[in-house]
Structures are given as C-alpha cells and as structure tokens.
Motif scaffolding. Structure first.
Motif, PDB file in Angstrom:
ATOM      1  N   ALA A  84       0.826  -1.202   0.000  1.00 14.96           N
ATOM      2  CA  ALA A  84       0.000   0.000   0.000  1.00 14.96           C
ATOM      3  C   ALA A  84       0.861   1.253   0.000  1.00 14.96           C
ATOM      4  CB  ALA A  84      -0.922  -0.017   1.217  1.00 14.96           C
ATOM      5  N   ALA A  85       1.875   1.239   0.847  1.00 13.98           N
ATOM      6  CA  ALA A  85       2.757   2.409   0.914  1.00 13.98           C
ATOM      7  C   ALA A  85       3.439   2.645  -0.432  1.00 13.98           C
ATOM      8  CB  ALA A  85       3.809   2.216   2.006  1.00 13.98           C
ATOM      9  N   HIS A  86       3.839   1.550  -1.056  1.00 16.07           N
ATOM     10  CA  HIS A  86       4.507   1.702  -2.352  1.00 16.07           C
ATOM     11  C   HIS A  86       3.553   2.251  -3.407  1.00 16.07           C
ATOM     12  CE1 HIS A  86       7.878  -0.310  -0.555  1.00 16.07           C
ATOM     13  NE2 HIS A  86       8.546  -0.306  -1.690  1.00 16.07           N
ATOM     14  N   ARG A  87       2.331   1.757  -3.366  1.00  9.92           N
ATOM     15  CA  ARG A  87       1.369   2.245  -4.366  1.00  9.92           C
ATOM     16  C   ARG A  87       1.034   3.718  -4.134  1.00  9.92           C
ATOM     17  NH1 ARG A  87      -0.338  -3.190  -5.544  1.00  9.92           N
ATOM     18  NH2 ARG A  87      -1.099  -3.565  -3.443  1.00  9.92           N
ATOM     19  N   LEU A  88       0.917   4.104  -2.878  1.00 11.10           N
ATOM     20  CA  LEU A  88       0.671   5.514  -2.578  1.00 11.10           C
ATOM     21  C   LEU A  88       1.815   6.390  -3.074  1.00 11.10           C
ATOM     22  CD1 LEU A  88      -0.830   5.590   1.030  1.00 11.10           C
ATOM     23  CD2 LEU A  88      -1.911   6.308  -1.102  1.00 11.10           C
TER      24      LEU A  88
END
Lengths: 152, 152
Positions: A84-88
């Motif tokens: 999730a952090a990477h996608r954000l």
DNA sequence: CTTGACCCTGACATTGATGTCAGGGGTTAC
DNA sequence: GTAACCCCTGACATCAATGTCAGGGTCAAG
C-alpha cells in the motif's frame, strides 16, 4: 559496533543514524559508558532505510511498514502495508511528474513564442496553450536583486 | 487601491502581496496613514508574479529578470535574462522528472516482484534493476509509529 | 463613542532530513 | 598527562512561500 562503524558501513552519516533511532526506525542497546551498540542486522536495516529514503519515503512513512518488512525478497510486498505504501508513493510521484510536465510545456511554449528555436521538440501531450507567455512592462523594478540572504 | 483590493483582484493573499513588496518584486507608494497604495499596473504585475511562481520560479529568480519583462508578448524572451532563466528552469524540471522516473521504475519493480499484478504496465525506459526489492527481518521494530508530531 | 472592517509591523510556524556547533566525556597511545 | 579520536545530548540552521498571531492604528457608519 559503535555508531561510527555503522555510518562507515552504510554510507549514512552519524547524524542520520542517530536520527533514525530518534524516530524509532532502529534501536540500539547502550554500553556502560552510554555509547550506542549496533550489530550487523542494524547495518542492513540502515542500508535499507537509506534506500527507502532515496526512493522518496519519509521516515514517518517508513515507520508505518517497517515492522512488516521481511527477509524473503519474494514476499516483498506480501505484507499489505508495504504494498500500500509503495502504491501511494507511486501515485504521488506520478502526480508530481504530471505537474512537472505541465510546467515544462508552459515553459516550452513561452520559449518557443519568442525565439524561433527549433531544438525544442515538444513530444507527447499536445497543449492547448492559454498560457499567454510574458508581457507587462513595469519601469520601476530595477533594483530588486540582493534582498535575499545568501547561504553562509 | 489598497492591498486588500490587489489581493482580491489577483488571487494572491494579502500576506503574499506584502511579501512580494518586501523582496522587491513590486513597489507601493504610501498614503498619509501608512497604507500601501497600488494601481492597475501592480495588479497585472502581481498576477504575472503568481503565474511565474506557479511555474516554479522563486521570487529571487523572478527578481533577476523582472526588470526586463516587457509588454509585448512577441518579444517575451527577447531579453536574454528571461530566456536564460526559462531555459535553466526547464533544465531543472527535466532533471527532476528524470529523478522521479527513476524512482517510479524502482517502485514498480518492487511492486511487481511481489504481487503478480499486471496492471503496472511499465512503458518506456527499460531498467536494469539492481534494485533488490525488499528484504531483512528486524524483530524489534514493532512500536515505531507515533513518535511524530501531528499537525494541530 | 463604539463597532467592524480594514491596514500596519514583526515574529514564529510549516516541511523533513541533514549539517553543524557548543559543551562535555570516554578511550587509547604516546 | 596530553593529544587525537571517538562518543554523548541538545539546539539551531537549511529552503521558500505562505499562514497566522500579537499588538496596534485608521476610518466610516451607526
């Protein structure tokens, strides 16, 4: 290993290693004299933190998924927080890129509007230019420079 | 016209107009009571400054070429300072874009390495990936969050 | 005369990792 | 014992435009 050793082995500065500890990204035991004591695991972690920071993550962001980083490269983003952090971050970067592209196009338009240069190729994303390049004379603004602090 | 009128007509805040005056981008005469007095020319100039700032110029940069901004859109970058500043800014933006693209590719690699998602298309600029996605377990970093100030 | 809407100056806060300094101590080799 | 390194904490500075607050005027309408 003392903090200087960690710095040398990771490329991070001593200051940065202390900072990572302060914000909770790493932990250090203390020798009797109060010196921080690190092991090889910490070296690997500091290297990873450095890589994350170079990718554009803040220490605060890193903290949100640090505890679910795992040793197996195959399960990288297996932990949903990491993915999730990477996608954000990816989305944020793409927003920034779009913004830069907009500004780039406007600069190109302004440059092209004046000089008949042709090396400004202007590839993709055709722009509909309501940009109104430059205008406006203002006679009394000659001495504007050097009101700014210079870096000491 | 007083500063509030300028703000209303330009979209800049009163604070910003004062700031532009402080750094020498605009000038205001003063009424007897000390109030700044602006005219329509200043309104146009503040609008232009706002546009420049949105393009990514700093007030310091704007100051270097403000005195050679002219009224004729056709002669936009006729003044070499303006053209030079624009080309410098363009180059800086392109460097930033390249940096963002590098980071974007690395993020995509990491994401792709874990989840078998296929919506991450990864178009241009093939990457040679010595990126080593994610690894490293570190058992003792569970309580890292919330050491940060929250915005009040 | 009071209220409200303006205006003024000056100063601090914001963002966030890092550099750097001050002031103090530990460790080791000479 | 002293020089040369290393370590410690705490604090301030960086970048730059803007928000915001404090403390204080100006002025017109009621």
């Amino acid at each position: 290993m003392k903090i200087g050793g960690v710095a040398k082995r990771t490329g991070a500065s001593v200051r940065s290693v202390r900072h990572y500890e302060k914000v909770g990204l790493i932990r250090a035991t203390r020798d009797e004299n109060g010196y921080r004591d690190f092991d090889e695991t910490d070296v690997l972690l500091v290297r990873r933190i450095g890589r994350m920071i170079r990718l554009g993550f803040t220490t605060e962001e890193i903290a949100t998924f640090l505890n679910c980083i795992v040793d197996d490269p195959a399960t990288v983003t297996a932990c949903p927080k990491v993915a999730a952090a990477h996608r954000l971050k990816l989305a944020a970067i793409e927003r920034q890129m779009a913004d830069l592209e907009t500004r780039r196009q406007k600069l190109l338009i302004t440059l092209k509007a004046a000089s008949g240069q042709d090396d400004t190729s202007v590839p993709e994303t055709p722009v509909h230019a309501e940009t109104s390049p430059i205008s406006l004379a203002h006679p009394h603004n000659a001495g504007a420079r050097r009101l700014f602090r210079r870096r000491g």
